[in-house]
Write an enzyme that holds these catalytic residues in place. Structure first.
Site, mmCIF file in Angstrom:
data_model
loop_
_atom_site.group_PDB
_atom_site.id
_atom_site.type_symbol
_atom_site.label_atom_id
_atom_site.label_comp_id
_atom_site.label_asym_id
_atom_site.label_seq_id
_atom_site.Cartn_x
_atom_site.Cartn_y
_atom_site.Cartn_z
ATOM 1 N N PRO A 1 0.923 -1.469 0.035
ATOM 2 C CA PRO A 1 -0.048 0.162 -0.024
ATOM 3 C C PRO A 1 0.946 1.327 0.025
ATOM 4 C CG PRO A 1 -0.120 -1.297 1.935
ATOM 5 C CD PRO A 1 0.568 -2.086 1.122
ATOM 6 N N GLU B 1 1.602 -7.126 9.074
ATOM 7 C CA GLU B 1 1.781 -5.515 9.038
ATOM 8 C C GLU B 1 2.654 -4.937 7.823
ATOM 9 O OE1 GLU B 1 -0.822 -4.494 10.917
ATOM 10 O OE2 GLU B 1 -1.234 -6.632 11.110
ATOM 11 N N ARG C 1 -3.290 -8.822 -20.561
ATOM 12 C CA ARG C 1 -4.496 -8.601 -21.901
ATOM 13 C C ARG C 1 -3.647 -7.682 -22.760
ATOM 14 N NH1 ARG C 1 -7.268 -4.129 -21.112
ATOM 15 N NH2 ARG C 1 -9.287 -5.067 -21.967
ATOM 16 N N ASP D 1 -9.624 1.001 -24.481
ATOM 17 C CA ASP D 1 -10.237 0.770 -22.984
ATOM 18 C C ASP D 1 -10.309 2.229 -22.359
ATOM 19 O OD1 ASP D 1 -10.021 -1.988 -23.239
ATOM 20 O OD2 ASP D 1 -7.861 -1.967 -22.306
#
Ligand code: ADE
Length: 245
Positions: A87, A114, A151, A166
């Site tokens: 993150p 963590e 893709r 897209d």
């Protein structure tokens, strides 16, 4: 492209790799995925991969030795670009997917608990986040990154489909799509799409893309390639050039 994944939960990759675009890319031989169990690189009787944090605090931290041993093992054989999912990473994007799709080999490193010992980061090339939320591990993020890249590999979507329109590929959100029936419970397909007039259809789609992007992601307009016609259309909808929305 060869993709290595380093994880404590290899079983999380089974179904996603066996369906849809990821399956197709693997069957074509365009994509090879090798999932490595991190615990195989842990030493000691208990094969411990985590420990309590120095300085105290909640939770466990992934130890550096197994992670770096695994990274070095995979890197020695394949010299992949090493990507840590976390993150704290730089925001993953379509643009990043496009550039990673040009690599010969990748190593996706999935954290758990963590977090992981900061010293591991000296052994990775980049740290990517898939969004501003905390997942319980990097596995789902690795699958997101892998799908977005797979893709884009040559031939994976076949000749008919193209990733060029897209959402994000054009810097804008994609226009709405319709298929049969023409009338679904009273909701009709817009007339222009039935008209066969290619120029009118292209104009309608462009305007829908612009309208949707202005409504939902005005931040994208600051970087999207816009011509004078686009700008005039957006101004009619209340957009003010240069204010990001
Ligand atoms: N691991 C936990 N949360 C994550 C996120 N948002 N992106 C990438 N890896 C993660």
């Amino acid at each position: 492209m060869r993709v290595h994944v380093l994880t404590l939960f290899p079983e999380m990759f089974g179904s996603p790799l066996a369906a849809g675009v990821l399956r197709r890319a693997r069957e074509l031989g365009t994509l090879e995925v090798w999932v490595h169990q991190l615990r195989d690189y842990a030493g000691g009787r208990h094969l411990q991969v985590d420990d309590t944090p120095y300085g105290g605090g909640q939770g466990m931290v992934m130890k550096p030795e197994p992670l770096v041993a695994a990274i070095e093992h995979v890197a020695a054989a394949d010299a992949p670009r090493r990507i840590l999912l976390s993150p704290q990473g730089i925001a993953f994007s379509h643009e990043r997917a496009r550039s990673l799709a040009c690599e010969r080999a990748l190593l996706l490193i999935c954290g758990r608990y963590e977090g992981l010992d900061e010293r591991v980061k000296a052994h990775v090339d980049e740290e990517l986040s898939i969004g501003d939320y905390v997942l319980s591990g990097g596995e789902l993020a690795a699958l997101v990154v892998l799908d977005a890249i797979a893709r884009l590999l040559p031939g994976v979507l076949g000749n008919a489909a193209s990733p060029a329109d897209d959402s994000f590929a054009t810097g804008l959100l994609e226009h709405p799509q319709y298929t049969r029936p023409e009338d679904f419970r009273g909701a009709r397909v817009p007339d222009v799409l039935l008209s066969g007039e290619h120029a009118a259809i292209a104009r309608w789609r462009r305007q829908q893309s612009l309208r949707l992007t202005l409504e939902r992601r005005p931040d994208l307009l600051a970087h999207a390639p816009l011509d004078a016609t686009d700008r005039a259309f957006l101004r009619k909808l209340g957009w003010r050039d240069g204010d990001g929305g």
